[in-house]
Design a protein around this motif. Structure first.
Motif, PDB file in Angstrom:
ATOM      1  N   LYS A 217       0.837  -1.204   0.000  1.00 45.69           N
ATOM      2  CA  LYS A 217       0.000   0.000   0.000  1.00 45.69           C
ATOM      3  C   LYS A 217       0.866   1.247   0.000  1.00 45.69           C
ATOM      4  O   LYS A 217       0.509   2.252  -0.615  1.00 45.69           O
ATOM      5  CB  LYS A 217      -0.943   0.019   1.199  1.00 45.69           C
ATOM      6  CG  LYS A 217      -1.927   1.182   1.128  1.00 45.69           C
ATOM      7  CD  LYS A 217      -3.202   0.941   1.878  1.00 45.69           C
ATOM      8  CE  LYS A 217      -4.198   2.053   1.598  1.00 45.69           C
ATOM      9  NZ  LYS A 217      -5.478   1.851   2.296  1.00 45.69           N
ATOM     10  N   SER A 218       2.002   1.209   0.695  1.00 47.00           N
ATOM     11  CA  SER A 218       2.896   2.375   0.679  1.00 47.00           C
ATOM     12  C   SER A 218       4.330   1.935   0.466  1.00 47.00           C
ATOM     13  O   SER A 218       4.787   0.972   1.079  1.00 47.00           O
ATOM     14  CB  SER A 218       2.779   3.177   1.978  1.00 47.00           C
ATOM     15  OG  SER A 218       3.262   2.443   3.093  1.00 47.00           O
ATOM     16  N   ILE A 219       4.994   2.642  -0.416  1.00 45.00           N
ATOM     17  CA  ILE A 219       6.425   2.442  -0.654  1.00 45.00           C
ATOM     18  C   ILE A 219       7.158   3.492   0.158  1.00 45.00           C
ATOM     19  O   ILE A 219       7.100   4.687  -0.148  1.00 45.00           O
ATOM     20  CB  ILE A 219       6.782   2.582  -2.142  1.00 45.00           C
ATOM     21  CG1 ILE A 219       5.967   1.604  -2.988  1.00 45.00           C
ATOM     22  CG2 ILE A 219       8.274   2.378  -2.347  1.00 45.00           C
ATOM     23  CD1 ILE A 219       6.324   0.155  -2.815  1.00 45.00           C
ATOM     24  N   GLU A 220       7.852   3.052   1.205  1.00 45.13           N
ATOM     25  CA  GLU A 220       8.551   3.993   2.076  1.00 45.13           C
ATOM     26  C   GLU A 220       9.864   4.421   1.441  1.00 45.13           C
ATOM     27  O   GLU A 220      10.595   3.609   0.855  1.00 45.13           O
ATOM     28  CB  GLU A 220       8.804   3.357   3.442  1.00 45.13           C
ATOM     29  CG  GLU A 220       7.559   2.789   4.106  1.00 45.13           C
ATOM     30  CD  GLU A 220       6.469   3.826   4.315  1.00 45.13           C
ATOM     31  OE1 GLU A 220       6.738   4.869   4.950  1.00 45.13           O
ATOM     32  OE2 GLU A 220       5.332   3.589   3.856  1.00 45.13           O
ATOM     33  N   HIS A 221      10.175   5.695   1.567  1.00 47.99           N
ATOM     34  CA  HIS A 221      11.439   6.289   1.097  1.00 47.99           C
ATOM     35  C   HIS A 221      11.563   6.245  -0.435  1.00 47.99           C
ATOM     36  O   HIS A 221      12.651   6.391  -0.958  1.00 47.99           O
ATOM     37  CB  HIS A 221      12.655   5.585   1.713  1.00 47.99           C
ATOM     38  CG  HIS A 221      12.516   5.250   3.158  1.00 47.99           C
ATOM     39  ND1 HIS A 221      12.382   6.214   4.123  1.00 47.99           N
ATOM     40  CD2 HIS A 221      12.484   4.059   3.805  1.00 47.99           C
ATOM     41  CE1 HIS A 221      12.281   5.617   5.317  1.00 47.99           C
ATOM     42  NE2 HIS A 221      12.317   4.332   5.143  1.00 47.99           N
ATOM     43  N   MET A 222      10.454   5.998  -1.147  1.00 43.72           N
ATOM     44  CA  MET A 222      10.507   5.778  -2.602  1.00 43.72           C
ATOM     45  C   MET A 222      11.470   4.638  -2.918  1.00 43.72           C
ATOM     46  O   MET A 222      12.196   4.653  -3.909  1.00 43.72           O
ATOM     47  CB  MET A 222      10.887   7.068  -3.345  1.00 43.72           C
ATOM     48  CG  MET A 222       9.900   8.196  -3.147  1.00 43.72           C
ATOM     49  SD  MET A 222      10.161   9.645  -4.205  1.00 43.72           S
ATOM     50  CE  MET A 222      11.671  10.323  -3.487  1.00 43.72           C
ATOM     51  N   ASP A 223      11.462   3.635  -2.042  1.00 42.39           N
ATOM     52  CA  ASP A 223      12.388   2.516  -2.128  1.00 42.39           C
ATOM     53  C   ASP A 223      12.135   1.701  -3.392  1.00 42.39           C
ATOM     54  O   ASP A 223      11.003   1.536  -3.828  1.00 42.39           O
ATOM     55  CB  ASP A 223      12.178   1.619  -0.896  1.00 42.39           C
ATOM     56  CG  ASP A 223      13.456   1.009  -0.384  1.00 42.39           C
ATOM     57  OD1 ASP A 223      14.519   1.583  -0.616  1.00 42.39           O
ATOM     58  OD2 ASP A 223      13.375  -0.048   0.264  1.00 42.39           O
ATOM     59  N   GLY A 224      13.197   1.184  -3.962  1.00 44.37           N
ATOM     60  CA  GLY A 224      13.089   0.253  -5.070  1.00 44.37           C
ATOM     61  C   GLY A 224      13.100   0.864  -6.452  1.00 44.37           C
ATOM     62  O   GLY A 224      13.367   0.158  -7.433  1.00 44.37           O
ATOM     63  N   TYR A 225      12.826   2.162  -6.554  1.00 39.77           N
ATOM     64  CA  TYR A 225      12.757   2.774  -7.886  1.00 39.77           C
ATOM     65  C   TYR A 225      14.137   2.900  -8.527  1.00 39.77           C
ATOM     66  O   TYR A 225      14.302   2.590  -9.715  1.00 39.77           O
ATOM     67  CB  TYR A 225      12.067   4.140  -7.809  1.00 39.77           C
ATOM     68  CG  TYR A 225      10.580   4.026  -7.613  1.00 39.77           C
ATOM     69  CD1 TYR A 225       9.709   3.972  -8.696  1.00 39.77           C
ATOM     70  CD2 TYR A 225      10.033   3.923  -6.343  1.00 39.77           C
ATOM     71  CE1 TYR A 225       8.338   3.846  -8.523  1.00 39.77           C
ATOM     72  CE2 TYR A 225       8.656   3.787  -6.147  1.00 39.77           C
ATOM     73  CZ  TYR A 225       7.822   3.746  -7.240  1.00 39.77           C
ATOM     74  OH  TYR A 225       6.470   3.592  -7.066  1.00 39.77           O
ATOM     75  N   VAL A 226      15.128   3.353  -7.781  1.00 38.05           N
ATOM     76  CA  VAL A 226      16.474   3.443  -8.342  1.00 38.05           C
ATOM     77  C   VAL A 226      16.941   2.063  -8.787  1.00 38.05           C
ATOM     78  O   VAL A 226      17.427   1.876  -9.904  1.00 38.05           O
ATOM     79  CB  VAL A 226      17.465   4.036  -7.315  1.00 38.05           C
ATOM     80  CG1 VAL A 226      18.876   4.049  -7.904  1.00 38.05           C
ATOM     81  CG2 VAL A 226      17.055   5.437  -6.910  1.00 38.05           C
ATOM     82  N   GLU A 227      16.764   1.083  -7.901  1.00 37.94           N
ATOM     83  CA  GLU A 227      17.222  -0.273  -8.194  1.00 37.94           C
ATOM     84  C   GLU A 227      16.572  -0.819  -9.465  1.00 37.94           C
ATOM     85  O   GLU A 227      17.225  -1.498 -10.268  1.00 37.94           O
ATOM     86  CB  GLU A 227      16.913  -1.189  -7.007  1.00 37.94           C
ATOM     87  CG  GLU A 227      17.721  -0.907  -5.756  1.00 37.94           C
ATOM     88  CD  GLU A 227      17.198   0.261  -4.922  1.00 37.94           C
ATOM     89  OE1 GLU A 227      17.780   0.540  -3.864  1.00 37.94           O
ATOM     90  OE2 GLU A 227      16.187   0.892  -5.337  1.00 37.94           O
TER      91      GLU A 227
END
Length: 455
Positions: A217-227
């Motif tokens: 439901k929520s992606i904390e810290h915009m995690d995972g997008y860079v990767e």
């Protein structure tokens, strides 16, 4: 008719007075309802039994018999702010001092809604005490103890953790790194069966796509997008090459893949918790020692501040947090933040407090500054801390807006926040479930906290 002038209360206690069983009318205010961008000028807010009974033009307010009239002195009123990524302190051996201090730090900064994102059993009685009126504090939404590579040992055990946290009364689940794909899928399946929202970090073995499609439901810290944008994922898996949060690889990001990730985020109805200030402070290039004596650190213990300095220094000593490394990463995060926002992905106001150099309440104002610098409008920033958090928990119209029937949770400030975000830093009065705390009462609580941690 009884009348109280807001700026000259003779007695300041906490709260100023209990509003239940009486009608209080805050007059002579300009109301930003957050239903739209319009300001209701020269209005009055009628508060009874912890809720908003009505919002009226001033020329209709004098007809309310038996009400206590409180002169707002031309203040602007808005629904208050949110901290939707908090690390609520843990009660140590039954000692709740740090928890209660954090609640006051939030209230004193106009933060009326807090989502805890590292859970502990001591948080549940804290929430109950606030809801029962035993202690003062914002509305709490609690995640349970986190699911991570350390706490999860198998899919079966992970599913049982979900059951246990739901049964314990937590509102949310928090996922940390280190989960295997089968463990994540077990968490996702059981959480959706039990209808408890979950979100957090994106584990490297799971990835952003599976996290989104699996029900985050929520992606904390915009995690995972860079990767997800790095062509050679083997570099992502190497901490020495990737750096913290893949900072050192951001220049290799393939931005042609970003529109697909944004569409996926929209399609899966995920929310974004950006925590811009965490990266600006924890992983920024400003030296750790420079934060030791900034004003809000006086509300933290010397030990806590030193722990934060110790957390950042290894990155400095390793030569990771140079301006050459950090600035492109922060620029990328701002671009990602605005790209998601402008595409219509809902954003939550989050600063990750108390966390490295982020003092509860105060750090929200740093987050607001950074959202503004990134290009978000004042109104949209305010939505991330009012309307959006209520929608996140499917409680829109109950709070986060100022309207008849909503909870009486709001803040009075001198200026129009649509024109000047700085005014949010100086609440004149905070109203929480109808209880009223004026500036002097809030400052007295801050003074007590400072004395508790006097150097």
């Amino acid at each position: 008719m009884n009348k109280i002038v807001l700026f000259v209360f003779a007695i300041c206690v906490s709260p100023i007075f209990h509003s239940f069983s009486q009608v209080n009318v805050i007059t002579n205010v300009h109301v930003l309802t957050m239903e739209d961008e319009n300001i209701l000028e020269d209005h009055a807010i009628v508060v009874k039994d912890g809720g908003i009974e009505n919002i009226l033009p001033m020329n209709q307010a004098s007809s309310i018999e038996g009400a206590v009239m409180i002169d707002g002195g031309g203040a602007y009123v808005y629904p208050g702010l949110a901290e939707f990524h908090s690390h609520i302190p843990v009660a140590q051996n039954g000692n709740t001092q740090l928890q209660e201090e954090a609640m006051w730090l939030y209230l004193a900064n106009g933060v009326l809604r807090v989502r805890g994102m590292i859970g502990h059993a001591s948080h549940l009685p804290l929430k109950e005490r606030i809801e029962n009126g035993e202690i003062d504090g914002p509305r709490l939404f609690l995640s349970g103890p986190s699911f991570s590579g350390s706490s999860v040992s198998s899919p079966e055990q992970a599913a049982q953790m979900v059951r246990d946290e739901k049964a314990a009364g937590y509102d949310h689940l928090k996922l940390h790194p280190g989960l295997e794909m089968d463990e994540f899928l077990a968490i996702s399946k059981k959480a959706q069966e039990l209808n408890i929202p979950f979100g957090g970090h994106v584990s490297l073995d799971v990835g952003l796509e599976a996290s989104l499609k699996g029900g985050y439901k929520s992606i904390e810290h915009m995690d995972g997008y860079v990767e997800a944008l790095i062509p050679d994922y083997s570099k992502v898996l190497d901490p020495k090459q990737a750096g913290p949060f893949t900072m050192l690889l951001v220049k290799e990001a393939d931005l042609s893949k970003l529109p697909e990730l944004v569409k996926m985020t929209l399609d899966t109805e995920a929310w974004i918790a950006p925590t811009l200030t965490l990266f600006d402070r924890y992983f920024g290039y400003k030296p750790a020692e420079e934060y030791r004596n900034i004003p809000e650190m006086k509300y933290m213990s010397a030990e806590q501040v030193q722990n934060w300095i110790n957390a950042k220094k290894p990155y400095e000593e390793a030569g990771v947090l140079t301006k050459e490394n950090v600035q492109p990463y922060l620029n990328f995060r701002n671009m990602l933040f605005m790209t998601l926002h402008e595409a219509g992905v809902p954003i939550l106001m989050t600063s990750d407090s108390p966390q490295v150099f982020n003092v509860p309440g105060f750090s929200i104002h740093h987050e607001i500054e950074l959202m503004s610098e990134a290009g978000m409008s004042n109104y949209e920033i305010l939505k991330t801390g009012s309307v959006n958090p209520a929608k996140y928990f499917n409680q829109e119209d109950e709070w986060g807006v100022l309207k008849k029937g909503a909870s009486a949770d709001f803040v009075l400030v001198k200026g129009n926040p649509l024109e000047d975000l700085e005014t949010l830093k100086e609440p004149i009065m905070v109203v929480m479930k109808g209880e009223m705390y004026d500036k002097e009462a809030l400052e007295k609580q801050l003074e007590k906290i400072e004395l508790n941690h006097k150097r």
